[in-house]
Design a protein around this motif. Structure first.
Motif, PDB file in Angstrom:
ATOM      1  N   ASP A 138       6.534  25.669  70.171  1.00 35.39           N
ATOM      2  CA  ASP A 138       5.880  26.071  71.425  1.00 35.39           C
ATOM      3  C   ASP A 138       5.233  27.442  71.210  1.00 35.39           C
ATOM      4  OD1 ASP A 138       5.126  26.925  73.946  1.00 35.39           O
ATOM      5  OD2 ASP A 138       6.950  26.223  74.928  1.00 35.39           O
ATOM      6  N   PRO A 139       3.920  27.494  70.979  1.00 37.06           N
ATOM      7  CA  PRO A 139       3.265  28.778  70.645  1.00 37.06           C
ATOM      8  C   PRO A 139       3.375  29.823  71.743  1.00 37.06           C
ATOM      9  CG  PRO A 139       1.825  26.910  70.175  1.00 37.06           C
ATOM     10  CD  PRO A 139       2.967  26.380  70.975  1.00 37.06           C
ATOM     11  N   LYS A 140       3.531  29.397  72.986  1.00 39.72           N
ATOM     12  CA  LYS A 140       3.568  30.348  74.103  1.00 39.72           C
ATOM     13  C   LYS A 140       4.921  31.031  74.252  1.00 39.72           C
ATOM     14  CE  LYS A 140       0.024  27.968  76.835  1.00 39.72           C
ATOM     15  NZ  LYS A 140      -0.274  27.284  78.129  1.00 39.72           N
ATOM     16  N   LYS A 141       5.971  30.399  73.756  1.00 34.69           N
ATOM     17  CA  LYS A 141       7.312  30.924  74.006  1.00 34.69           C
ATOM     18  C   LYS A 141       8.096  31.262  72.744  1.00 34.69           C
ATOM     19  CE  LYS A 141       7.923  28.379  78.361  1.00 34.69           C
ATOM     20  NZ  LYS A 141       8.777  27.385  79.069  1.00 34.69           N
ATOM     21  N   ASP A 142       7.831  30.571  71.656  1.00 32.92           N
ATOM     22  CA  ASP A 142       8.682  30.705  70.472  1.00 32.92           C
ATOM     23  C   ASP A 142       8.414  31.994  69.708  1.00 32.92           C
ATOM     24  OD1 ASP A 142       9.903  28.318  71.025  1.00 32.92           O
ATOM     25  OD2 ASP A 142       8.752  27.160  69.568  1.00 32.92           O
ATOM     26  N   ILE A 143       9.476  32.507  69.095  1.00 33.92           N
ATOM     27  CA  ILE A 143       9.367  33.671  68.221  1.00 33.92           C
ATOM     28  C   ILE A 143      10.040  33.334  66.888  1.00 33.92           C
ATOM     29  CG2 ILE A 143       9.233  35.373  70.062  1.00 33.92           C
ATOM     30  CD1 ILE A 143      12.193  35.947  69.665  1.00 33.92           C
ATOM     31  N   PHE A 144       9.570  33.978  65.827  1.00 37.07           N
ATOM     32  CA  PHE A 144      10.091  33.695  64.498  1.00 37.07           C
ATOM     33  C   PHE A 144      10.182  34.975  63.691  1.00 37.07           C
ATOM     34  CE2 PHE A 144       9.247  31.820  60.087  1.00 37.07           C
ATOM     35  CZ  PHE A 144      10.579  31.498  59.885  1.00 37.07           C
ATOM     36  N   SER A 145      11.372  35.208  63.128  1.00 36.67           N
ATOM     37  CA  SER A 145      11.611  36.360  62.256  1.00 36.67           C
ATOM     38  C   SER A 145      11.918  35.835  60.861  1.00 36.67           C
ATOM     39  CB  SER A 145      12.782  37.198  62.779  1.00 36.67           C
ATOM     40  OG  SER A 145      12.532  37.648  64.091  1.00 36.67           O
ATOM     41  N   PRO A 146      10.895  35.598  60.045  1.00 38.49           N
ATOM     42  CA  PRO A 146      11.112  34.929  58.751  1.00 38.49           C
ATOM     43  C   PRO A 146      11.942  35.761  57.793  1.00 38.49           C
ATOM     44  CG  PRO A 146       8.872  35.763  58.907  1.00 38.49           C
ATOM     45  CD  PRO A 146       9.487  35.942  60.259  1.00 38.49           C
ATOM     46  N   LEU A 147      12.767  35.059  57.023  1.00 38.38           N
ATOM     47  CA  LEU A 147      13.552  35.690  55.980  1.00 38.38           C
ATOM     48  C   LEU A 147      12.660  35.897  54.763  1.00 38.38           C
ATOM     49  CD1 LEU A 147      16.408  36.532  54.942  1.00 38.38           C
ATOM     50  CD2 LEU A 147      16.679  34.164  54.171  1.00 38.38           C
TER      51      LEU A 147
END
Length: 242
Positions: A138-147
């Motif tokens: 969901d581009p509007k809500k999701d967040i990602f902190s890549p390792l």
């Protein structure tokens, strides 16, 4: 042991109708890894015979079928690919190059190479909601902190399948990149492992990998759940081992 709530949501099956996810919950992972002889469970060069017998890894059906999955997600497979392809690429360049030196990571990566199956591991104590969903991003809500990477390298597009803890992405593009917020550490007590499959060949590889891990961890007195399979017919899971 209380099993977490895990589900593949229906919209994923509209794009990947043959998707299967195999899961294993492990209590006492940190203690088991402390006592394991990591070299004894590592793959040996003979396990790489299929990969070494071809030119590009894309010639292997089990890898080429994963590349089709990444094309379906709108990702260029030469840049974004399944974790198992990344491991095999490193091993082809030099046998020791796939190893990180971290036992809690090299343990499951070794089974990934041996069985030609992607495997991801996550710390369940960090999943405070106790729920993980496989769904489309969901581009509007999701967040990602890549390792080990910058967020801008991992586009947030609706065609990409993710493992999500509410609106935190625990793993991006099925198994391509984990989040640093949910990854395993040397102190992880309760771990959950996933291996995905989109073909019959991939499913056999995933089941073999999860089964072998379960056997090894159980021998070290870790408490392991049965292997659970999630599919279109059983989106909330079914036991496939006792």
């Amino acid at each position: 042991m209380q099993y977490p709530q895990i589900e593949i949501v229906p919209d994923v099956f509209s794009i990947f109708p043959d998707l299967q996810v195999f899961a294993l919950l492990v209590n006492g992972y940190d203690d088991a890894i402390c006592h394991i002889d990591i070299e004894a469970v590592h793959p040996v060069p003979a396990d790489m015979s299929l990969a070494m017998g071809v030119g590009p890894l894309s010639e292997l059906p089990i890898i080429s079928s994963w590349r089709e999955v990444y094309r379906t997600m709108g990702l260029k497979p030469s840049v974004y690919h399944a974790s198992v392809e990344s491991l095999l690429r490193r091993a082809k360049k030099g046998w020791g190059l796939w190893q990180t030196g971290l036992k809690h990571v090299d343990f499951y990566n070794g089974f990934s190479i041996r069985c030609y199956a992607p495997i991801g591991g996550y710390d369940m104590d960090k999943v405070r909601s106790g729920s993980i969903r496989v769904r489309m991003l969901d581009p509007k809500k999701d967040i990602f902190s890549p390792l080990g990477g910058q967020p801008e390298a991992f586009p947030l597009k609706p065609d990409i399948a993710v493992y999500a803890v509410e609106n935190d992405i625990a793993c991006w593009a099925f198994n391509h990149r984990d989040s640093r917020d949910y990854c395993l550490t040397e102190t992880t007590r309760q771990a959950i492992f996933f291996s995905e499959a989109n073909t019959i060949m991939q499913a056999a590889a995933s089941l073999a990998a999860i089964g072998a891990m379960r056997s090894n961890l159980s021998s070290l007195r870790a408490v392991c759940s049965p292997c659970i399979r999630y599919s279109r017919q059983h989106p909330c899971g079914e036991c496939v081992t006792s």
